[in-house]
Design an enzyme around this catalytic site. Structure first.
Site, PDB file in Angstrom:
ATOM      1  N   TYR A  58       0.890  -1.151   0.171  1.00 50.91           N
ATOM      2  CA  TYR A  58       0.007  -0.056   0.290  1.00 50.91           C
ATOM      3  C   TYR A  58       0.641   1.303  -0.001  1.00 50.91           C
ATOM      4  O   TYR A  58       1.746   1.303   0.853  1.00 50.91           O
ATOM      5  CB  TYR A  58      -0.930   0.019   1.184  1.00 50.91           C
ATOM      6  CG  TYR A  58      -2.493  -0.191   0.716  1.00 50.91           C
ATOM      7  CD1 TYR A  58      -2.960   0.799   0.136  1.00 50.91           C
ATOM      8  CD2 TYR A  58      -2.862  -1.271   1.274  1.00 50.91           C
ATOM      9  CE1 TYR A  58      -4.283   0.542  -0.213  1.00 50.91           C
ATOM     10  CE2 TYR A  58      -4.219  -1.549   0.907  1.00 50.91           C
ATOM     11  CZ  TYR A  58      -4.824  -0.569   0.165  1.00 50.91           C
ATOM     12  OH  TYR A  58      -6.262  -0.908  -0.117  1.00 50.91           O
ATOM     13  N   GLU A 110      -0.511   4.964  -0.313  1.00 47.55           N
ATOM     14  CA  GLU A 110      -1.361   6.096  -0.725  1.00 47.55           C
ATOM     15  C   GLU A 110      -0.564   7.441  -0.425  1.00 47.55           C
ATOM     16  O   GLU A 110       0.358   7.327   0.497  1.00 47.55           O
ATOM     17  CB  GLU A 110      -2.595   6.076   0.449  1.00 47.55           C
ATOM     18  CG  GLU A 110      -3.782   5.337  -0.002  1.00 47.55           C
ATOM     19  CD  GLU A 110      -4.786   5.068   0.971  1.00 47.55           C
ATOM     20  OE1 GLU A 110      -4.457   5.407   2.101  1.00 47.55           O
ATOM     21  OE2 GLU A 110      -5.793   4.466   0.629  1.00 47.55           O
ATOM     22  N   ASP A 156      -7.492  12.631 -24.851  1.00 47.63           N
ATOM     23  CA  ASP A 156      -7.644  11.067 -24.608  1.00 47.63           C
ATOM     24  C   ASP A 156      -6.842  10.280 -25.643  1.00 47.63           C
ATOM     25  O   ASP A 156      -7.455   9.848 -26.742  1.00 47.63           O
ATOM     26  CB  ASP A 156      -8.765  10.790 -24.218  1.00 47.63           C
ATOM     27  CG  ASP A 156      -8.971   9.415 -23.920  1.00 47.63           C
ATOM     28  OD1 ASP A 156      -7.936   8.637 -24.206  1.00 47.63           O
ATOM     29  OD2 ASP A 156     -10.067   8.818 -23.229  1.00 47.63           O
ATOM     30  N   THR A 161      -4.670   5.070 -21.569  1.00 45.67           N
ATOM     31  CA  THR A 161      -4.332   3.875 -20.985  1.00 45.67           C
ATOM     32  C   THR A 161      -2.973   3.503 -21.531  1.00 45.67           C
ATOM     33  O   THR A 161      -2.409   3.885 -22.371  1.00 45.67           O
ATOM     34  CB  THR A 161      -5.391   3.014 -21.486  1.00 45.67           C
ATOM     35  OG1 THR A 161      -5.640   2.880 -22.825  1.00 45.67           O
ATOM     36  CG2 THR A 161      -6.852   3.200 -20.814  1.00 45.67           C
ATOM     37  N   LYS A 181      -3.049  -0.308 -24.684  1.00 48.85           N
ATOM     38  CA  LYS A 181      -3.529  -0.694 -26.348  1.00 48.85           C
ATOM     39  C   LYS A 181      -2.212  -0.568 -27.033  1.00 48.85           C
ATOM     40  O   LYS A 181      -1.531  -1.609 -27.048  1.00 48.85           O
ATOM     41  CB  LYS A 181      -4.580   0.544 -26.469  1.00 48.85           C
ATOM     42  CG  LYS A 181      -5.693   0.486 -25.553  1.00 48.85           C
ATOM     43  CD  LYS A 181      -6.782   1.561 -25.798  1.00 48.85           C
ATOM     44  CE  LYS A 181      -8.099   1.418 -25.272  1.00 48.85           C
ATOM     45  NZ  LYS A 181      -8.197   1.772 -23.687  1.00 48.85           N
ATOM     46  N   ARG A 207      -2.555  -3.300 -17.998  1.00 52.18           N
ATOM     47  CA  ARG A 207      -3.856  -2.588 -17.858  1.00 52.18           C
ATOM     48  C   ARG A 207      -3.452  -1.472 -16.796  1.00 52.18           C
ATOM     49  O   ARG A 207      -3.372  -1.630 -15.570  1.00 52.18           O
ATOM     50  CB  ARG A 207      -5.069  -3.329 -17.313  1.00 52.18           C
ATOM     51  CG  ARG A 207      -5.323  -4.665 -18.312  1.00 52.18           C
ATOM     52  CD  ARG A 207      -5.943  -4.296 -19.472  1.00 52.18           C
ATOM     53  NE  ARG A 207      -6.998  -3.761 -19.684  1.00 52.18           N
ATOM     54  CZ  ARG A 207      -8.311  -4.245 -20.120  1.00 52.18           C
ATOM     55  NH1 ARG A 207      -8.258  -5.553 -20.570  1.00 52.18           N
ATOM     56  NH2 ARG A 207      -9.348  -3.844 -20.035  1.00 52.18           N
TER      57      ARG A 207
HETATM   58  N1  DSN Z   1     -13.072  -0.289 -24.202  1.00 47.93           N
HETATM   59  C1  DSN Z   1     -11.995   0.595 -25.025  1.00 47.93           C
HETATM   60  C2  DSN Z   1     -11.930   0.254 -26.173  1.00 47.93           C
HETATM   61  O1  DSN Z   1     -12.419  -0.908 -26.614  1.00 47.93           O
HETATM   62  O2  DSN Z   1     -11.882   1.045 -27.172  1.00 47.93           O
HETATM   63  C3  DSN Z   1     -12.247   1.953 -24.671  1.00 47.93           C
HETATM   64  O3  DSN Z   1     -12.080   2.150 -23.388  1.00 47.93           O
END
Ligand code: DSN
Length: 418
Positions: free
Chosen positions: A53, A55, A199, A225, A228, A234
């Protein structure tokens, strides 16, 4: 991963992990938001940092024992800042939606006006879509892509912004196959006095590898994120200008979250190191080259591509001209070993649960070393499935061919099959 201990202590979960490895290895994975992380990222993410932890932020924690977490988080932050050229990075957001919500919390009061791209046009739930907290706790106005061209009409975005005066203007998308003009969004934000949030979740790896223009010089704050095109675990990051650094950090913790997921931070740090290499630059360029090649072959088979093609990792296509709906086609493709998701297309007359389109992406297949030649095989498979959507035996025979095809391409992280 090595699962000897898991196999002994929980064979049921071990069997599911092992089946998922096989599934990911044996399929052509074309979900535009997915990828294969490296073994190094998997090991860091599966490490003992999950036990801790922390924080707070480095040097200002509410728990003792941060001798290793502090330098880990500082390493991830310095790699993120260097890779993207940002003033400030927060690497604690649990995922893309909390990262976006932290920006709302840092910049808005409930009821303030936000403006983002509508979900059916390729925006994200958290860009102010009505069922999301961002569309119900804030006054949300939404822009759309042009129904005919499939493109963002920047003049229309400007007119809407001038009429609605949003405090937060959001650009970025989950299903937009073209280059985003971040400078145009900047100029609209300046005209109406809005904070500009970009984003870049889908394109972060392309930005890191120089295959898509960066939003960093234009946006006040950038969320992404990490799993991707960036090919990490993740998780998420928020990059911003120095002037917003304190507000963003405060919004993440203590505003929105408790302890950061340190094991994820470890995986993010590894992914950022990988993304700063010449190999990754070549990867990002190949992702785009593959998407263009796949798009060309699919168009040649009579599929109608939204916007006519792609500039990034993503293809959106209307499959109704071939006499199918998105859902039934995606299900048939999955049975044949080709994985993608059904998706609305601009001005879709059909409902989101069985829309007219499919969304494809080339991030994962490119991680396996596939190139333009393999994109032709994949497009040909799409054409064959279109001719036998209800022929389960034919789909199963094709799945066997696809398995054989995939066997020649190592999947990063899946060492059990090498
Ligand atoms: N769920 C994601 C996507 O597939 O684009 C976006 O957060």
């Amino acid at each position: 991963m090595d699962q000897k201990t898991l196999l002994q202590s929980d064979p049921e979960v071990a069997a599911l992990v092992s089946s998922e490895e096989s599934r990911q290895f044996e399929k052509v994975r074309l979900i535009a938001s997915e990828n294969y992380t490296s073994r190094a990222v998997l090991e860091a993410t599966g490490s003992v940092f999950t036990n801790k932890y922390s924080e707070g932020y480095a040097g200002k924690r509410y728990y003792e024992g941060q001798q290793c977490v502090d330098p880990l988080e500082e390493l991830a932050i310095s790699r993120a800042k260097a890779l993207f050229g940002a003033d400030h990075a927060n690497v604690q957001a649990y995922s893309g939606s909390p990262a976006n919500l932290a920006v709302y919390f840092a910049t808005l009061k409930p009821g303030d006006t936000v403006m983002g791209m509508a979900l059916p046009s390729g925006g994200h739930l958290t860009h102010g879509w009505k069922v999301s907290i961002t569309g119900s706790f804030f006054r949300s106005v939404q822009y759309s892509v042009d129904g005919t061209t499939g493109l963002i009409d920047y003049e229309k975005v400007r007119e809407l912004a001038l009429a609605e005066r949003p405090k937060l203007l959001i650009c970025g998308a989950t299903a937009y196959p073209r280059i985003l003009d971040f400078a145009a969004f900047r100029s609209i934000a300046d005209e109406v006095g809005a904070v500009l949030l970009a984003d870049m979740a889908h394109i972060a790896g392309l930005v890191a590898g120089g295959a898509h223009p960066s939003p960093i010089p234009h946006a006040d704050v950038v969320t992404t994120t990490t799993h991707k095109t960036l090919r990490g675990p993740r998780g998420a990051m928020i990059l911003c200008r120095e002037a917003m650094a304190k507000a963003i950090d405060k919004a993440v913790f203590p505003g929105l979250q408790g302890g950061p997921h340190n094991h994820t931070t470890a995986g993010i740090a590894v992914a950022l190191k990988e993304a700063s290499t010449p190999d990754f630059k070549a990867y990002a360029a190949q992702v785009v080259a593959n998407a263009k090649a796949l798009a060309g072959h699919l168009a040649g088979h009579g599929f109608k591509l939204v916007s006519g093609g792609t500039d990034n990792h993503l293809i959106l296509m209307d499959v109704t001209p071939r006499g199918m709906t998105g859902k039934s086609y995606a299900q048939a493709l999955d049975r044949a070993g080709l994985e993608c998701n059904y998706n609305t297309v601009p001005d879709d007359p059909r409902k989101p649960f069985d829309p007219s389109g499919l969304r494809l992406g080339t991030a994962a297949v490119t991680s396996r070393g596939m190139k333009e030649t393999e994109m032709k095989f994949i497009a040909d498979c799409f054409n064959r499935v279109a001719g036998m959507v209800e022929d389960v035996d034919g789909l199963d025979r094709l799945a066997a061919e696809v398995r054989e095809f995939c066997a020649a391409y190592p999947a990063p992280g899946i060492i059990s099959r090498h």
